[in-house]
Design an enzyme around this catalytic site. Structure first.
Site, mmCIF file in Angstrom:
data_model
loop_
_atom_site.group_PDB
_atom_site.id
_atom_site.type_symbol
_atom_site.label_atom_id
_atom_site.label_comp_id
_atom_site.label_asym_id
_atom_site.label_seq_id
_atom_site.Cartn_x
_atom_site.Cartn_y
_atom_site.Cartn_z
ATOM 1 N N GLY A 13 0.821 -1.209 0.000
ATOM 2 C CA GLY A 13 0.000 0.000 0.000
ATOM 3 C C GLY A 13 0.848 1.250 0.000
ATOM 4 C CB ALA A 14 4.344 1.685 -0.504
ATOM 5 N N GLY A 17 -0.361 7.953 0.224
ATOM 6 C CA GLY A 17 -0.745 8.012 1.621
ATOM 7 C C GLY A 17 0.340 7.619 2.604
ATOM 8 N N GLY A 19 1.682 4.741 3.274
ATOM 9 C CA GLY A 19 2.735 3.884 2.735
ATOM 10 C C GLY A 19 3.801 4.664 1.999
ATOM 11 C CB SER A 130 -8.729 0.796 11.702
ATOM 12 O OG SER A 130 -9.735 1.762 11.931
ATOM 13 C CE1 TYR A 152 -10.209 -0.082 6.606
ATOM 14 C CE2 TYR A 152 -11.216 0.928 8.543
ATOM 15 C CZ TYR A 152 -10.127 0.766 7.702
ATOM 16 O OH TYR A 152 -8.950 1.437 7.967
#
Length: 267
Positions: A13-14, A17, A19, A130, A152
């Site tokens: 996820g880089a 954001g 990442g 989260s 989620y």
């Protein structure tokens, strides 16, 4: 803080954001960074900006996760940051037949981590969680039954359970989870309701660099064993009180079910 000079750090996820902010900082600290993202263009741009290796993988396809693991398995990995995630509107199914939000946020990193175990001796596995886990419940008989925000929350609850169970099972690595806090990222971009709100809210939310700061802190802690199995709310360690998290049997059951759903052998 420990020295990252010459250490290999893989961040999923880089491509944007948290990442993207994290890999930039890891590169500054001397790490050999591997940038993993879904978008070829964005992932390449981030990698080029720090002169790093990159790979693309769509976590809504478990075959992409397996291909990624195959590319990474022949090296020593010092830090694996499972950071990829997203929220998708409604209840969508992936090509693998799993609910989209649940697979991208939990099943895919569960599979990737297990496939990379031979490369993770003495490594740190750091999972982006989260605070949404607090309001979720896992139905172990139907993990794919929810959608959207509810999926989620369930996925992030599963991430926390996975972190604790991984720490218990694997003596040669450490595992930690953290909540980055509300951050100006694209994690809600696919959600038809919250996506537009987040695009406005990002002008008022903390930066991606602030969201990445707990990840950097955990990856550079002097004694990783001291945080093995722990959960952090931003920079503060917290002991989860969720009844499913504190029940060891739930973690064991979830692991075996996840292994079956992802094609791994339950143990």
């Amino acid at each position: 803080m420990s020295d990252l000079q010459g250490r290999t750090v893989v961040v999923t996820g880089a491509s944007s954001g948290i990442g993207a902010a994290a890999v930039a900082r890891f590169a500054e600290l001397g790490a050999r960074v591997v940038v993993v993202g879904r978008s070829p263009e964005k992932t390449r741009a981030v990698a080029d900006s720090i002169k790093a290796e990159y790979h693309t993988a769509d976590f809504s396809r478990l075959d992409d996760v397996r291909a990624l693991a195959e590319k990474l398995r022949d090296r020593r990995i010092d830090v694996l940051a499972n950071n990829a995630g997203g929220v998708f509107s409604g209840r969508r199914l992936t090509p693998d037949g799993h609910e989209m939000t649940f697979q991208v946020n939990y099943l895919a990193p569960f599979l990737l981590t297990n496939l990379l175990l031979p490369s993770l001796s003495e490594a740190q596995v750091i999972n982006t969680g989260s605070i949404a886990y607090r309001f979720a419940t896992l139905d172990l008989n139907n993990l794919d039954g929810l959608g959207g925000q509810r999926a989620y929350g369930a996925a992030k609850l599963a991430v926390l359970l996975f972190t604790r169970e991984l720490a218990r099972r694997e003596e040669k690595l450490t595992a930690t989870a953290f909540h980055p806090g509300g951050t100006a990222t694209e994690v809600m971009r696919e959600d038809s309701l919250l996506g537009p709100l987040m695009r406005v809210g990002r002008y008022f939310l903390p930066s991606a660099e602030k969201g990445a700061a707990p990840l950097i802190e955990l990856a550079t802690v002097a004694d990783p064993e001291s945080i093995n199995g722990a959960y952090f709310n931003k920079h503060r360690r917290q002991e989860p009180t969720h009844k499913q998290v504190t029940d060891p049997a739930v973690g064991e059951q979830l692991w075996d079910i996840s292994a079956r759903l992802t094609g791994l052998h339950a143990s």
